[in-house]
Design a protein around this motif. Structure first.
Motif, PDB file in Angstrom:
ATOM      1  N   LEU A  58      -7.237  16.365  27.223  1.00  0.00           N
ATOM      2  CA  LEU A  58      -7.366  17.721  26.705  1.00  0.00           C
ATOM      3  C   LEU A  58      -8.459  18.474  27.467  1.00  0.00           C
ATOM      4  O   LEU A  58      -9.642  18.119  27.380  1.00  0.00           O
ATOM      5  N   PRO A  59      -8.094  19.525  28.197  1.00  0.00           N
ATOM      6  CA  PRO A  59      -9.064  20.254  29.030  1.00  0.00           C
ATOM      7  C   PRO A  59     -10.241  20.793  28.224  1.00  0.00           C
ATOM      8  O   PRO A  59     -10.056  21.372  27.151  1.00  0.00           O
ATOM      9  N   GLY A  60     -11.439  20.580  28.741  1.00  0.00           N
ATOM     10  CA  GLY A  60     -12.637  21.146  28.149  1.00  0.00           C
ATOM     11  C   GLY A  60     -13.150  20.458  26.899  1.00  0.00           C
ATOM     12  O   GLY A  60     -14.238  20.787  26.423  1.00  0.00           O
ATOM     13  N   GLN A  61     -12.394  19.515  26.352  1.00  0.00           N
ATOM     14  CA  GLN A  61     -12.777  18.907  25.078  1.00  0.00           C
ATOM     15  C   GLN A  61     -13.702  17.702  25.259  1.00  0.00           C
ATOM     16  O   GLN A  61     -13.683  17.034  26.285  1.00  0.00           O
ATOM     17  N   LYS A  62     -14.497  17.448  24.224  1.00  0.00           N
ATOM     18  CA  LYS A  62     -15.334  16.255  24.168  1.00  0.00           C
ATOM     19  C   LYS A  62     -14.712  15.271  23.174  1.00  0.00           C
ATOM     20  O   LYS A  62     -13.509  15.044  23.223  1.00  0.00           O
ATOM     21  N   HIS A  63     -15.520  14.696  22.280  1.00  0.00           N
ATOM     22  CA  HIS A  63     -15.020  13.600  21.435  1.00  0.00           C
ATOM     23  C   HIS A  63     -14.287  14.071  20.181  1.00  0.00           C
ATOM     24  O   HIS A  63     -13.279  13.477  19.795  1.00  0.00           O
ATOM     25  N   SER A  64     -14.778  15.119  19.554  1.00  0.00           N
ATOM     26  CA  SER A  64     -14.316  15.467  18.206  1.00  0.00           C
ATOM     27  C   SER A  64     -13.065  16.335  18.216  1.00  0.00           C
ATOM     28  O   SER A  64     -13.038  17.456  17.702  1.00  0.00           O
ATOM     29  N   ILE A  65     -11.996  15.805  18.778  1.00  0.00           N
ATOM     30  CA  ILE A  65     -10.763  16.573  18.913  1.00  0.00           C
ATOM     31  C   ILE A  65     -10.065  16.798  17.573  1.00  0.00           C
ATOM     32  O   ILE A  65      -9.312  17.759  17.425  1.00  0.00           O
ATOM     33  N   LEU A  66     -10.293  15.941  16.583  1.00  0.00           N
ATOM     34  CA  LEU A  66      -9.686  16.150  15.270  1.00  0.00           C
ATOM     35  C   LEU A  66     -10.235  17.390  14.588  1.00  0.00           C
ATOM     36  O   LEU A  66      -9.562  18.000  13.758  1.00  0.00           O
ATOM     37  N   ILE A  67     -11.448  17.767  14.937  1.00  0.00           N
ATOM     38  CA  ILE A  67     -12.097  18.927  14.329  1.00  0.00           C
ATOM     39  C   ILE A  67     -11.941  20.178  15.184  1.00  0.00           C
ATOM     40  O   ILE A  67     -11.679  21.263  14.680  1.00  0.00           O
ATOM     41  N   GLU A  68     -12.077  20.033  16.496  1.00  0.00           N
ATOM     42  CA  GLU A  68     -12.042  21.209  17.361  1.00  0.00           C
ATOM     43  C   GLU A  68     -10.619  21.684  17.666  1.00  0.00           C
ATOM     44  O   GLU A  68     -10.372  22.886  17.734  1.00  0.00           O
ATOM     45  N   VAL A  69      -9.678  20.775  17.862  1.00  0.00           N
ATOM     46  CA  VAL A  69      -8.307  21.175  18.225  1.00  0.00           C
ATOM     47  C   VAL A  69      -7.276  20.395  17.402  1.00  0.00           C
ATOM     48  O   VAL A  69      -6.386  19.736  17.949  1.00  0.00           O
ATOM     49  N   PRO A  70      -7.350  20.475  16.076  1.00  0.00           N
ATOM     50  CA  PRO A  70      -6.425  19.690  15.249  1.00  0.00           C
ATOM     51  C   PRO A  70      -4.961  20.058  15.453  1.00  0.00           C
ATOM     52  O   PRO A  70      -4.085  19.183  15.421  1.00  0.00           O
ATOM     53  N   GLY A  71      -4.685  21.342  15.655  1.00  0.00           N
ATOM     54  CA  GLY A  71      -3.297  21.749  15.874  1.00  0.00           C
ATOM     55  C   GLY A  71      -2.721  21.174  17.148  1.00  0.00           C
ATOM     56  O   GLY A  71      -1.552  20.750  17.187  1.00  0.00           O
ATOM     57  N   THR A  72      -3.524  21.142  18.187  1.00  0.00           N
ATOM     58  CA  THR A  72      -3.079  20.555  19.456  1.00  0.00           C
ATOM     59  C   THR A  72      -2.800  19.071  19.293  1.00  0.00           C
ATOM     60  O   THR A  72      -1.776  18.553  19.766  1.00  0.00           O
ATOM     61  N   VAL A  73      -3.705  18.366  18.631  1.00  0.00           N
ATOM     62  CA  VAL A  73      -3.530  16.930  18.404  1.00  0.00           C
ATOM     63  C   VAL A  73      -2.258  16.670  17.601  1.00  0.00           C
ATOM     64  O   VAL A  73      -1.440  15.802  17.959  1.00  0.00           O
ATOM     65  N   ALA A  74      -2.064  17.422  16.526  1.00  0.00           N
ATOM     66  CA  ALA A  74      -0.891  17.231  15.680  1.00  0.00           C
ATOM     67  C   ALA A  74       0.395  17.502  16.439  1.00  0.00           C
ATOM     68  O   ALA A  74       1.384  16.764  16.307  1.00  0.00           O
ATOM     69  N   LYS A  75       0.419  18.544  17.249  1.00  0.00           N
ATOM     70  CA  LYS A  75       1.619  18.872  18.020  1.00  0.00           C
ATOM     71  C   LYS A  75       1.939  17.778  19.041  1.00  0.00           C
ATOM     72  O   LYS A  75       3.107  17.404  19.215  1.00  0.00           O
ATOM     73  N   LEU A  76       0.920  17.263  19.702  1.00  0.00           N
ATOM     74  CA  LEU A  76       1.142  16.186  20.662  1.00  0.00           C
ATOM     75  C   LEU A  76       1.728  14.948  19.973  1.00  0.00           C
ATOM     76  O   LEU A  76       2.644  14.308  20.497  1.00  0.00           O
ATOM     77  N   ILE A  77       1.202  14.634  18.801  1.00  0.00           N
ATOM     78  CA  ILE A  77       1.710  13.486  18.047  1.00  0.00           C
ATOM     79  C   ILE A  77       3.164  13.705  17.644  1.00  0.00           C
ATOM     80  O   ILE A  77       4.027  12.837  17.843  1.00  0.00           O
ATOM     81  N   GLN A  78       3.455  14.887  17.078  1.00  0.00           N
ATOM     82  CA  GLN A  78       4.816  15.141  16.605  1.00  0.00           C
ATOM     83  C   GLN A  78       5.815  15.215  17.762  1.00  0.00           C
ATOM     84  O   GLN A  78       6.927  14.685  17.664  1.00  0.00           O
ATOM     85  N   ASP A  79       5.420  15.853  18.852  1.00  0.00           N
ATOM     86  CA  ASP A  79       6.318  15.935  19.997  1.00  0.00           C
ATOM     87  C   ASP A  79       6.568  14.564  20.602  1.00  0.00           C
ATOM     88  O   ASP A  79       7.693  14.249  21.027  1.00  0.00           O
ATOM     89  N   PHE A  80       5.533  13.732  20.625  1.00  0.00           N
ATOM     90  CA  PHE A  80       5.683  12.379  21.170  1.00  0.00           C
ATOM     91  C   PHE A  80       6.655  11.565  20.342  1.00  0.00           C
ATOM     92  O   PHE A  80       7.566  10.919  20.864  1.00  0.00           O
ATOM     93  N   ILE A  81       6.487  11.593  19.018  1.00  0.00           N
ATOM     94  CA  ILE A  81       7.373  10.832  18.144  1.00  0.00           C
ATOM     95  C   ILE A  81       8.815  11.346  18.239  1.00  0.00           C
ATOM     96  O   ILE A  81       9.764  10.586  18.350  1.00  0.00           O
ATOM     97  N   ALA A  82       8.974  12.664  18.249  1.00  0.00           N
ATOM     98  CA  ALA A  82      10.314  13.249  18.357  1.00  0.00           C
ATOM     99  C   ALA A  82      10.977  12.880  19.667  1.00  0.00           C
ATOM    100  O   ALA A  82      12.183  12.590  19.720  1.00  0.00           O
ATOM    101  N   GLY A  83      10.190  12.847  20.736  1.00  0.00           N
ATOM    102  CA  GLY A  83      10.750  12.533  22.042  1.00  0.00           C
ATOM    103  C   GLY A  83      11.087  11.087  22.231  1.00  0.00           C
ATOM    104  O   GLY A  83      11.880  10.731  23.121  1.00  0.00           O
ATOM    105  N   GLN A  84      10.519  10.220  21.412  1.00  0.00           N
ATOM    106  CA  GLN A  84      10.735   8.777  21.542  1.00  0.00           C
ATOM    107  C   GLN A  84      11.812   8.237  20.625  1.00  0.00           C
ATOM    108  O   GLN A  84      12.145   7.088  20.670  1.00  0.00           O
ATOM    109  N   ARG A  85      12.349   9.116  19.765  1.00  0.00           N
ATOM    110  CA  ARG A  85      13.361   8.629  18.819  1.00  0.00           C
ATOM    111  C   ARG A  85      14.657   8.318  19.533  1.00  0.00           C
ATOM    112  O   ARG A  85      15.020   8.960  20.483  1.00  0.00           O
TER     113      ARG A  85
END
Length: 264
Positions: free
Chosen positions: A237-264
């Motif tokens: 994730l460009p520009g991010q440090k450790h606390s991605i759950l707090i700073e970019v939660p929407g990005t994290v959630a989208k990556l997770i959902q897209d990954f799961i959808a793409g692997q089905r």
């Protein structure tokens, strides 16, 4: 918000929450945190998944047995909790220490993990990184707990986020409500565990995410995990440090959902 519940296991009593509907997903938080660490991510995920999140042993309102703790202890707690709640197979996401626990669990119980998501976590520390983290561990074990975590704020959060959230930053490193002996025991697990040699045995489709400027869970380690786990996906994730759950939660959630959808 879902109400807190408690599971009485063979060794400890665990606080947990169940939220949403859909395929099962389990979220594991990091050291010195509790299930609320996922508060900003869950609203994005609960629309499509039945989510279980819980306080690790030694954290939050879960029991705090005397240490030392081990990665096997944490993975065993997760195994017992999920079986007890009927989560026989599920998507598993772990952040930081939670990512190490998720690695251990996926290796020990491959038949139970549908998709594996490793967020801001570690594997394959080099000699310099091992020395650095052991130095931090010694500081935590010998010195003032709050001083250490307050000094870590700039490793966890971006400068822009710190500037925009002074109230949050004022309390982020405080641990007055934590059982310090338990957190020290958990922190030792984070600092001394490394599963890089075992990761080629991971069988679940795996997504690895970390921040570009995360010092402790850096892109080099993430790339090594990616190389070790066949067919895995890597997101820096460009520009991010450790606390991605707090700073970019929407990005994290989208990556997770897209990954799961793409692997089905």
């Amino acid at each position: 918000m879902s109400a807190d519940r408690y599971f009485d296991g063979s060794g400890i009593r665990t606080r947990y929450r169940l939220e949403g509907e859909g395929p099962n997903m389990v979220l594991v938080h990091g050291v010195s945190d509790q299930l609320e660490g996922w508060d900003k991510v869950v609203p994005y995920l609960e629309k499509n998944f039945r989510i279980l999140r819980f306080d690790l042993r030694g954290h939050g309102s879960t029991d705090k047995p005397e240490g030392p703790y081990s990665l096997d202890d944490f993975a065993g707690d997760l195994a017992e909790l999920t079986v007890g709640l009927g989560f026989e197979r599920f998507h598993l996401a772990g952040f930081s220490l939670g990512g190490l626990i998720a690695q251990r669990f996926a290796l020990d119980y491959p038949e139970r993990v549908d998709h594996l998501m490793l967020l801001s976590t570690v594997a394959g520390r080099n000699e310099v990184e091992r020395a650095r983290v052991i130095e931090r561990l010694q500081a935590v074990e010998k010195g003032d707990f709050n001083t250490h975590f307050e000094s870590s704020i700039r490793r966890w959060y971006t400068d822009d986020f710190i500037a925009r959230n002074p109230d949050l930053m004022a309390s982020a490193g405080r641990s007055n409500s934590l059982d310090q002996a338990s957190i020290r025991a958990a922190y030792r697990v984070l600092c001394t565990s490394d599963l890089i040699e075992e990761l080629p045995h991971v069988q679940s489709p795996t997504l690895i995410i970390t921040g570009e400027h995360d010092i402790g869970s850096n892109p080099r380690m993430a790339a090594n995990m990616h190389k070790s786990i066949a067919g895995s996906s890597l997101e820096i994730l460009p520009g991010q440090k450790h606390s991605i759950l707090i700073e970019v939660p929407g990005t994290v959630a989208k990556l997770i959902q897209d990954f799961i959808a793409g692997q089905r």
